[in-house]
Design an enzyme around this catalytic site. Sequence first.
Site, mmCIF file in Angstrom:
data_model
loop_
_atom_site.group_PDB
_atom_site.id
_atom_site.type_symbol
_atom_site.label_atom_id
_atom_site.label_comp_id
_atom_site.label_asym_id
_atom_site.label_seq_id
_atom_site.Cartn_x
_atom_site.Cartn_y
_atom_site.Cartn_z
ATOM 1 N N ASP A 1 39.022 40.860 -39.699
ATOM 2 C CA ASP A 1 38.179 41.301 -40.822
ATOM 3 C C ASP A 1 38.767 40.829 -42.151
ATOM 4 O O ASP A 1 38.064 40.296 -43.009
ATOM 5 C CB ASP A 1 37.963 42.824 -40.802
ATOM 6 C CG ASP A 1 39.246 43.629 -40.624
ATOM 7 O OD1 ASP A 1 40.315 43.032 -40.363
ATOM 8 O OD2 ASP A 1 39.186 44.874 -40.732
ATOM 9 N N ASP B 1 30.732 30.219 -38.102
ATOM 10 C CA ASP B 1 29.489 30.171 -38.887
ATOM 11 C C ASP B 1 29.819 30.429 -40.355
ATOM 12 O O ASP B 1 29.302 29.761 -41.252
ATOM 13 C CB ASP B 1 28.465 31.211 -38.391
ATOM 14 C CG ASP B 1 27.446 30.601 -37.420
ATOM 15 O OD1 ASP B 1 27.820 29.700 -36.651
ATOM 16 O OD2 ASP B 1 26.267 31.033 -37.444
ATOM 17 N N LYS C 1 42.268 41.672 -33.649
ATOM 18 C CA LYS C 1 42.125 43.074 -34.075
ATOM 19 C C LYS C 1 43.073 43.902 -33.202
ATOM 20 O O LYS C 1 42.656 44.855 -32.529
ATOM 21 C CB LYS C 1 40.681 43.540 -33.913
ATOM 22 C CG LYS C 1 39.748 43.074 -35.022
ATOM 23 C CD LYS C 1 39.987 43.747 -36.374
ATOM 24 C CE LYS C 1 39.487 45.175 -36.372
ATOM 25 N NZ LYS C 1 39.712 45.800 -37.706
ATOM 26 N N TYR D 1 32.632 36.745 -23.703
ATOM 27 C CA TYR D 1 31.658 35.806 -23.157
ATOM 28 C C TYR D 1 31.701 35.725 -21.627
ATOM 29 O O TYR D 1 30.892 35.020 -21.022
ATOM 30 C CB TYR D 1 31.881 34.410 -23.740
ATOM 31 C CG TYR D 1 31.291 34.232 -25.125
ATOM 32 C CD1 TYR D 1 31.829 34.898 -26.226
ATOM 33 C CD2 TYR D 1 30.198 33.400 -25.346
ATOM 34 C CE1 TYR D 1 31.296 34.746 -27.501
ATOM 35 C CE2 TYR D 1 29.660 33.242 -26.610
ATOM 36 C CZ TYR D 1 30.208 33.909 -27.680
ATOM 37 O OH TYR D 1 29.674 33.744 -28.936
ATOM 38 N N ASP E 1 33.381 32.549 -32.800
ATOM 39 C CA ASP E 1 31.965 32.278 -33.027
ATOM 40 C C ASP E 1 31.571 32.728 -34.431
ATOM 41 O O ASP E 1 30.930 31.991 -35.188
ATOM 42 C CB ASP E 1 31.132 33.012 -31.969
ATOM 43 C CG ASP E 1 29.651 32.724 -32.133
ATOM 44 O OD1 ASP E 1 29.294 31.550 -32.340
ATOM 45 O OD2 ASP E 1 28.851 33.678 -32.071
HETATM 46 C C1 IPM Z 1 27.927 28.499 -30.718
HETATM 47 C C2 IPM Z 1 26.702 29.294 -30.330
HETATM 48 C C3 IPM Z 1 26.843 29.770 -28.878
HETATM 49 C C4 IPM Z 1 28.013 30.726 -28.818
HETATM 50 C C5 IPM Z 1 25.588 30.424 -28.292
HETATM 51 C C6 IPM Z 1 24.383 29.540 -28.437
HETATM 52 C C7 IPM Z 1 25.781 30.802 -26.862
HETATM 53 O O1 IPM Z 1 26.489 30.337 -31.205
HETATM 54 O O2 IPM Z 1 28.214 27.481 -30.094
HETATM 55 O O3 IPM Z 1 28.586 28.871 -31.707
HETATM 56 O O4 IPM Z 1 27.855 31.941 -29.039
HETATM 57 O O5 IPM Z 1 29.117 30.267 -28.536
HETATM 58 MN MN MN Z 2 27.812 30.317 -32.928
#
Ligand code: IPM
Ligand code: MN
Length: 343
Positions: free
Chosen positions: A213, A241, A178, A127, A237
């Site tokens: 992984d 999710d 990794k 990032y 990240d």
């Molecule tokens: C998160 C989002 C952000 C990230 C994006 C919107 C920049 O996906 O907060 O998880 O990648 O960190």
């Molecule tokens: Mn995210």
Amino acid sequence: MVAGDGIGPEVTRGAMQVIQASGAAVEFTELDWSAERYLKDGATVPPGGFATLERDYDAVLVGALGDPRVPSNIHAREILLGMRFQMDLYANVRPVKLLDESLCPLKGLQPADVDFTVVRENTEGLYADVGGVFKQGTPDEVAVQEDVNTRKGVERIIRFAFHYAHNHRRKKVLMADKANVMTHAHGLWQRVFKEVAVEKENADITATHMFADALCMQLVRDPRPFEVIVTNNMFGDLITDLAAALQGGLGMAASGNIHPGKTSMFEPVHGSAPPLAGKNAANPMGAILTSALMLQYLGLVEEAQKIEAAVLEAVRQKKTTQDVGGSLGTRECAAWIADKVQH
Ligand code: IPM
Ligand code: MN
Ligand code: NAD
């Protein structure tokens, strides 16, 4: 508060209503940092914006940033990643907690089976936006995106994860990387993790490691063994999710962007969900649980607990939006929780 774009204003309005109902002594200022503002006057963060946040506020509550009218996503990068980087909010703390059996897509899991926290490095890695393109638009084009890992950055996030475990009565910290492929960067993570794990104060914590992984596979197969997972920015990240799905989806997931002792930022894990915006359909619970994390950070523990208990009750009674099986709108769901918190 930075409500932001898409469903951001809808879910943060709900969160603010619930905070107010909790009686927490919190004074809000709303900032219009958003795509709307950017499209109007080209401003993302006004000059000195981050310094003002640090000087005048204890915490920032963010909705979401991202709008199809700004395809470059520059405003989101400058506002959201800007806060993370410029305010040095190095720990992205994302608790994953199943509130009710009905919300988990895995068979037969009870709330106690999905209860872990991802501690994501939040200020470097892929990032960092270091890199460039060479010979763009030609057949010889090269694109380089550097993965930045500093000793300081790696060490402080690993230490944070162990502290977090101590403070939350957790006994296991797992690092996901990794190192088998990213030998330089994740070799550093491995060395630091081993050093910190053997320190005397961490003797009561079991420190283990998995390749990222394999971790993804295990999280879906059986999330029960996990307590605290520490990882880099990009893997964090992706993992969060996936982990959000284990607790009912992105609409349920909360997060804090923390630098202990400093003005920190709190936002739901989800984005601005443009197709849902303006429909009173977004789940406000992620934002509401995020506000509880924020109150906890501010030392308003009782108010935070009241909010968490009310969300749990709303889930049990199906006073929820459609994404988690209910039939309420965003406003009605937030109002139900606010009412529960107040009484
Ligand atoms: C998160 C989002 C952000 C990230 C994006 C919107 C920049 O996906 O907060 O998880 O990648 O960190
Ligand atoms: Mn995210
Ligand atoms: P998203 O999180 O907005 O949506 C992903 C999926 O989850 C969609 O199906 C959406 O309908 C659903 N969803 C998300 N939040 C929900 C909620 N509260 N209630 C019910 N369903 C919900 O991710 P995306 O579609 O990949 O991204 C949309 C925009 O948001 C992009 O511009 C992206 O960059 C941005 N984004 C911002 C943040 C942030 O501000 N922290 C985080 C992620 C994505």
